[in-house]
Scaffold this motif. Structure first.
Motif, short mmCIF file in Angstrom:
data_model
loop_
_atom_site.label_atom_id
_atom_site.label_comp_id
_atom_site.label_asym_id
_atom_site.label_seq_id
_atom_site.Cartn_x
_atom_site.Cartn_y
_atom_site.Cartn_z
N VAL A 115 0.86 -1.30 0.03
CA VAL A 115 -0.10 -0.05 0.26
C VAL A 115 0.89 1.28 0.34
O VAL A 115 1.93 1.28 0.84
N ALA A 116 0.45 2.27 -0.82
CA ALA A 116 1.32 3.41 -1.03
C ALA A 116 0.46 4.57 -1.17
O ALA A 116 -0.57 4.73 -2.06
N VAL A 117 0.74 5.84 -0.45
CA VAL A 117 0.07 6.99 -0.55
C VAL A 117 1.39 8.02 -0.96
O VAL A 117 2.05 8.13 -0.20
N GLY A 118 1.24 8.73 -1.98
CA GLY A 118 2.16 9.66 -2.37
C GLY A 118 2.99 8.95 -3.52
O GLY A 118 3.21 7.90 -3.58
N PRO A 138 -5.79 1.31 -7.88
CA PRO A 138 -6.40 2.01 -7.02
C PRO A 138 -6.97 1.39 -5.84
O PRO A 138 -7.68 0.14 -6.07
N ASN A 139 -6.85 1.43 -4.74
CA ASN A 139 -7.54 1.03 -3.66
C ASN A 139 -9.13 0.95 -3.73
O ASN A 139 -9.56 0.10 -3.36
N GLY A 144 -12.49 -2.77 -12.52
CA GLY A 144 -11.05 -3.03 -12.91
C GLY A 144 -10.58 -1.71 -13.60
O GLY A 144 -9.50 -1.71 -13.97
N LEU A 145 -11.28 -0.78 -13.26
CA LEU A 145 -10.70 0.72 -13.79
C LEU A 145 -9.65 1.15 -13.17
O LEU A 145 -9.41 0.91 -11.82
N ASP A 170 -9.28 7.73 -2.92
CA ASP A 170 -8.93 7.68 -1.50
C ASP A 170 -7.38 8.07 -1.31
O ASP A 170 -6.87 8.16 -0.48
N GLY A 171 -6.77 8.48 -2.61
CA GLY A 171 -5.32 8.82 -2.44
C GLY A 171 -4.46 7.68 -2.26
O GLY A 171 -3.23 7.61 -1.99
N THR A 172 -5.00 6.24 -2.27
CA THR A 172 -4.34 5.09 -1.69
C THR A 172 -4.08 4.27 -3.04
O THR A 172 -4.99 3.64 -3.99
N TRP A 173 -2.87 3.98 -3.34
CA TRP A 173 -2.50 3.01 -4.44
C TRP A 173 -2.11 1.77 -3.91
O TRP A 173 -1.47 1.60 -2.86
#
Length: 314
Positions: A115-118, A138-139, A144-145, A170-173
């Motif tokens: 999980v990564a933010v940024g 994306p979280n 599947g987008l 949500d900013g979360t990859w």
């Protein structure tokens, strides 16, 4: 009998469910949750409530529909109303991190995920895969987008600074190990009432957008009628596989009653589960050609009617 309510934000997805009710001389009411007001002091109507809210609602202009739905479900549950796919299920719909943690706790393998933010943190996460291909997703996505395959860190760096870059809601990859599939498809296992109905193979040669709903098959590249091979095909590979028992245990433990769970088999025969769809759709063409005894929407209609009757039996 009190009504059956369908909570949603996409009317096209509800059409086949209404048809299934009509065939049974029943009907259902809709609660379209895009914008609205929730009076917490009010008493909810009698009935049962089926939550079909989707993580992809923002792609249809309904950015805050899941948040509104969470408030509605909280209100309904606080008054003891019977909710199918309750607020916990909704949380899973919009948070893949929660899905993976819960799947692993039930002994179900998921791909290695960081999980990564940024943007800098996304690159740092990708470097952990030591030069191997990886997936960026994306979280909170849906259908599947936003899922992309990268073969190098440089490809990722170029994407993160290009004009087409779009941050997740949500900013979360999630940076995820790429599973080298044995074949060019994934398998989606469908469950209604917490029980297995059937599974369908979904061809992935043309990308990761995997929503099986008939109304989503509108572009030529994914249209089952024009693709080189059918994109959706009923499969019996997992009908008696032990993974189905694990999935049913997982659903029961997490109070999810209707779902599609997606898995992939790698070149070594190892299974990886990577997505839980609590707002599940079906492809009618695949169901007809596959000769399934009960279509997905028929199974849902029967389950909702039986649940309503059991809830309000005299």
């Amino acid at each position: 009998m009190p009504p059956i309510y369908i909570l949603h934000e996409n009317s096209e997805w509800i059409v086949p469910l209404h048809e299934a009710f009509k065939q049974r001389q029943e009907s259902a009411k809709e609660m379209f949750l895009d914008q609205g007001v929730v009076d917490l002091a009010a008493i909810p109507p009698e009935g049962i409530f089926y939550n079909r809210m989707s993580a992809s609602s923002h792609t249809r202009g309904h950015r805050y529909a899941p948040e509104l739905t969470r408030s509605v479900l909280t209100w309904l549950e606080s008054h003891g109303r019977r909710v199918i796919n309750n607020s916990r299920a909704l949380y899973f719909e919009v948070c893949k991190v929660s899905q993976y943690a819960a799947l692993e706790s039930c002994g179900i393998n998921t791909p290695r995920t960081i999980v990564a933010v940024g943007k800098t943190q996304v690159i740092e996460a990708a470097e952990c895969f030591a030069g191997e291909p990886f997936i960026l997703k994306p979280n909170r996505g849906g259908k599947g987008l936003g899922v992309q395959l990268f073969k190098s860190i440089n490809e990722l760096k170029d994407y993160l600074v290009c004009e087409d870059y779009e941050a997740p809601l949500d900013g979360t990859w999630l940076v995820q190990a790429y599973v080298h599939a044995a074949e060019n498809h994934i398998t989606r296992c469908e469950f209604v009432g917490g029980k297995f109905v059937y599974s369908v193979n979904v061809n992935t040669e043309q990308g990761f957008e995997l929503c099986p709903a008939d109304s989503c098959q509108i572009s030529e590249q994914v249209c089952p009628a024009t693709a080189p091979s059918h994109k959706f095909n009923i499969s019996h590979e997992f009908d008696r596989h032990e993974i189905i028992t694990r999935y049913e245990t997982f659903l029961q433990k997490n109070q999810i009653e209707i779902a599609g769970i997606e898995l992939i088999k790698d070149i070594h025969g190892q299974l990886y589960t990577y997505d839980v769809n609590t707002n599940t759709n079906y492809n009618r063409r695949a169901e007809l050609e596959g000769g399934v005894p009960l279509t997905g929407m028929d199974a849902i209609a029967e389950f909702l009617i039986q649940t309503r009757d059991a809830q309000y039996k005299t």
